[in-house]
Scaffold this active site. Structure first.
Site, PDB file in Angstrom:
ATOM      1  N   PHE A 151       2.747   0.626  -8.559  1.00 42.39           N
ATOM      2  CA  PHE A 151       3.323  -0.262  -9.581  1.00 42.39           C
ATOM      3  C   PHE A 151       4.824  -0.452  -9.397  1.00 42.39           C
ATOM      4  CE2 PHE A 151      -0.430   1.800 -11.279  1.00 42.39           C
ATOM      5  CZ  PHE A 151      -1.165   0.714 -11.738  1.00 42.39           C
ATOM      6  N   CYS A 259       3.780 -10.192  -4.961  1.00 43.37           N
ATOM      7  CA  CYS A 259       2.674  -9.610  -5.732  1.00 43.37           C
ATOM      8  C   CYS A 259       2.079 -10.540  -6.778  1.00 43.37           C
ATOM      9  CB  CYS A 259       3.136  -8.323  -6.397  1.00 43.37           C
ATOM     10  SG  CYS A 259       3.394  -7.008  -5.202  1.00 43.37           S
TER      11      CYS A 259
HETATM   12  N1  NAD Z   1       5.990  -5.135  -2.556  1.00 42.83           N
HETATM   13  C1  NAD Z   1       5.713  -4.742  -3.791  1.00 42.83           C
HETATM   14  O1  NAD Z   1       6.529  -4.843  -4.701  1.00 42.83           O
HETATM   15  C2  NAD Z   1       4.374  -4.129  -4.103  1.00 42.83           C
HETATM   16  C3  NAD Z   1       4.203  -3.433  -5.302  1.00 42.83           C
HETATM   17  C4  NAD Z   1       2.946  -2.871  -5.568  1.00 42.83           C
HETATM   18  C5  NAD Z   1       1.908  -3.033  -4.671  1.00 42.83           C
HETATM   19  N2  NAD Z   1       2.109  -3.740  -3.522  1.00 42.83           N
HETATM   20  C6  NAD Z   1       0.995  -3.851  -2.583  1.00 42.83           C
HETATM   21  O2  NAD Z   1       1.215  -2.924  -1.531  1.00 42.83           O
HETATM   22  C7  NAD Z   1       0.747  -3.466  -0.288  1.00 42.83           C
HETATM   23  C8  NAD Z   1       1.872  -3.492   0.725  1.00 42.83           C
HETATM   24  O3  NAD Z   1       2.873  -4.371   0.242  1.00 42.83           O
HETATM   25  P1  NAD Z   1       4.309  -4.449   0.940  1.00 42.83           P
HETATM   26  O4  NAD Z   1       5.115  -5.398   0.122  1.00 42.83           O
HETATM   27  O5  NAD Z   1       4.805  -3.077   1.164  1.00 42.83           O
HETATM   28  O6  NAD Z   1       3.907  -5.122   2.335  1.00 42.83           O
HETATM   29  P2  NAD Z   1       4.800  -5.329   3.631  1.00 42.83           P
HETATM   30  O7  NAD Z   1       4.344  -6.597   4.232  1.00 42.83           O
HETATM   31  O8  NAD Z   1       6.249  -5.158   3.279  1.00 42.83           O
HETATM   32  O9  NAD Z   1       4.398  -4.105   4.574  1.00 42.83           O
HETATM   33  C9  NAD Z   1       3.158  -3.961   5.170  1.00 42.83           C
HETATM   34  C10 NAD Z   1       3.344  -3.148   6.449  1.00 42.83           C
HETATM   35  O10 NAD Z   1       2.054  -2.823   6.978  1.00 42.83           O
HETATM   36  C11 NAD Z   1       2.112  -2.908   8.396  1.00 42.83           C
HETATM   37  N3  NAD Z   1       0.747  -3.021   8.918  1.00 42.83           N
HETATM   38  C12 NAD Z   1      -0.077  -4.098   8.904  1.00 42.83           C
HETATM   39  N4  NAD Z   1      -1.265  -3.781   9.474  1.00 42.83           N
HETATM   40  C13 NAD Z   1      -1.183  -2.478   9.834  1.00 42.83           C
HETATM   41  C14 NAD Z   1      -2.096  -1.575  10.459  1.00 42.83           C
HETATM   42  N5  NAD Z   1      -3.322  -1.955  10.797  1.00 42.83           N
HETATM   43  N6  NAD Z   1      -1.679  -0.319  10.691  1.00 42.83           N
HETATM   44  C15 NAD Z   1      -0.440   0.073  10.350  1.00 42.83           C
HETATM   45  N7  NAD Z   1       0.471  -0.744   9.753  1.00 42.83           N
HETATM   46  C16 NAD Z   1       0.100  -1.993   9.490  1.00 42.83           C
HETATM   47  C17 NAD Z   1       2.998  -4.119   8.633  1.00 42.83           C
HETATM   48  O11 NAD Z   1       3.508  -4.139   9.944  1.00 42.83           O
HETATM   49  C18 NAD Z   1       4.073  -3.909   7.560  1.00 42.83           C
HETATM   50  O12 NAD Z   1       5.138  -3.128   8.046  1.00 42.83           O
HETATM   51  C19 NAD Z   1       0.180  -4.839  -0.625  1.00 42.83           C
HETATM   52  O13 NAD Z   1      -1.202  -4.722  -0.856  1.00 42.83           O
HETATM   53  C20 NAD Z   1       0.891  -5.206  -1.915  1.00 42.83           C
HETATM   54  O14 NAD Z   1       0.142  -6.100  -2.702  1.00 42.83           O
HETATM   55  C21 NAD Z   1       3.304  -4.269  -3.208  1.00 42.83           C
END
Ligand code: NAD
Length: 429
Positions: A151, A259
């Site tokens: 969150f 998100c």
């Molecule tokens: N950003 C936010 O504020 C937030 C808050 C809560 C939940 N989320 C959720 O968390 C998740 C991640 O969001 P984020 O913003 O951190 O994404 P992001 O795009 O910043 O990071 C994702 C990372 O995963 C890596 N990746 C992709 N495929 C991979 C694999 N097979 N093995 C290893 N690494 C891999 C990518 O290279 C990237 O570095 C999403 O589902 C998002 O909805 C995000």
């Protein structure tokens, strides 16, 4: 706080993964961080922080001895039993969440009764059940599975990790759920221990509710514009009601980010795929799409045709204190302005590098005053503190015209007007 604690793996080192990894390292765990992005892993190994997030650089530096970065998931499997999955789940063309990165992680994990996946990525309700079926089909029944939705808010992610409003842990028994609860125990946060499907739904429903609050107040703002009320006063009066609360009642040019748009859409699609038409969310999305365009109407009302007009966009990131440009309102706004023939100068304190990857045909300025030089109108798009603190006398002196549109209702209208400028907010008198 650095008592040695159980080691963990974190798969995906984006906003969520990196903050989660650094946060658990701060609590005393050795953390193996895995990413498929080779360049990113190299930067992290060199001690560089690939994203802008207040406090993250210090946290990573302080815990660097406990943090390991690799592109090989085997490194995490060797050292840790719990593998936190924080890979992206972006929207597909249908609005459903794209789970291909999650599936790639599942494929990469061999059969084991020592390991468990802890899902931090936001996934549709039912994903845990379908992934555990996949484990069974692939002879990986021994793998544990825990839903532990995240969150944190970009811009205050480190603070949010260390002081969560709640920790949600969904599992179906076994060692892994207890191990996750134990990992979070030093934070002393309220715990919601539940089943996997309910944990998945808590995340989707929370984001959908917050988005609904934003679209609701934006509609009230639009009605205020027709009726002479001031939405800032209205929101203050509403927000003091305990049952309503003041947060997420700021009218503006709509929500963006990585998100809300995708999670609201994903929940709407999930409901539709299950045979239920989620009418309220359809409206929330429509209102938000229209809200991003309302600034254009305001500019046209004051300036007439926008062809050849110079518009300064102050702030580009989807919100302050982040460099994240995903689904930022500035993207829709700049595309609409360019389509109408306007010329754009834009300034953002940290998101310029990301913005350059997504927007072409606009001038990037190195300061707010450079951006407003010769502008017919100024639009506040992202309420960075630096922009709220602007000297409006200097802005007025640099502009050609006199129109200031406050897309976040974050400026002091009197200060803007005192500089001889015309102030217009969203739903404000
Ligand atoms: N950003 C936010 O504020 C937030 C808050 C809560 C939940 N989320 C959720 O968390 C998740 C991640 O969001 P984020 O913003 O951190 O994404 P992001 O795009 O910043 O990071 C994702 C990372 O995963 C890596 N990746 C992709 N495929 C991979 C694999 N097979 N093995 C290893 N690494 C891999 C990518 O290279 C990237 O570095 C999403 O589902 C998002 O909805 C995000």
């Amino acid at each position: 706080m650095s008592v040695a604690r159980q080691p963990i793996g974190v798969i995906g080192t984006g906003y969520v993964g990196l903050v989660t990894a650094a946060g658990f390292a701060e609590l005393g765990s050795e953390v193996w961080c895995i990413d498929i992005d080779v360049a990113k892993v190299e930067r992290l190994r060199r001690g560089e922080v690939p994203i802008y997030e207040p406090g993250l650089e210090e946290l990573l530096k302080r815990n660097s001895s406990r943090m390991h970065f690799s592109t090989d998931i085997a490194d995490a499997l060797e050292h840790a039993r719990l593998l936190f999955v924080a890979v992206g789940t972006p929207p597909t063309y249908s609005g459903d969440a794209d789970l291909s990165a999650v599936r790639a992680v599942v494929e990469a994990i061999p059969a084991s009764d020592r390991h468990a996946l802890v899902m931090k990525s936001t996934v549709p309700c039912g994903t845990g059940a379908s992934l555990t079926r996949v484990f069974a089909e692939q002879g990986k029944d021994g793998l544990g599975y825990v839903s532990c939705p995240e969150f944190l808010k970009e811009g205050s992610a480190v603070k949010d990790f260390l002081n969560p409003d709640r920790v949600v842990v969904g599992d179906s028994g076994g060692w892994a759920g207890d191990a996750v609860v134990e990992l979070y125990s030093p934070l002393d946060a309220p715990l919601v221990r539940t089943d996997i499907a309910s944990a998945e739904m808590v995340k989707l429903a929370s984001n959908a509710f917050l988005a609904t609050k934003i679209s609701f107040i934006n509609e009230i703002a639009n009605v205020c514009e027709e009726t002479g009320a001031d939405v800032v006063e209205v929101a203050r009066g509403m927000g003091l009601d305990d049952r309503i609360g003041a947060k997420f009642l700021q009218a503006g040019i709509g929500f963006g980010g990585s998100c809300f748009p995708k999670d609201v859409d994903a929940l709407k699609q999930l409901a539709g795929n299950s045979g239920y038409h989620f009418q309220l969310l359809t409206a929330v999305i429509d209102v938000n799409d229209l809200q991003k365009r309302r600034v254009i109407g305001k500019l046209q009302r004051h300036l007439g045709s926008l062809a050849g007009k110079r518009v300064a966009l102050l702030g580009l990131a989807f919100k302050p204190n982040t460099d994240d440009m995903r689904e930022a309102s500035s993207l829709v706004l700049s595309a609409r302005l360019l389509a109408d023939g306007a010329r754009i100068a834009a300034y953002d304190p940290v998101a310029e590098e990301q913005a350059r990857l997504l927007v072409s045909g606009i001038d990037f300025a190195s300061s707010p005053l450079d951006a407003v030089e010769g502008a017919d109108a100024v639009v506040l798009v992202t309420e960075w503190q630096e922009l709220l603190d602007l000297d409006w006398q200097k802005v007025a002196a640099a502009m050609k015209g006199d129109l200031v549109i406050d897309g976040r209702n974050a400026l002091d209208p009197e200060a803007v007007r005192a500089a001889g400028l015309v102030y217009e907010g969203i739903g404000r008198r």
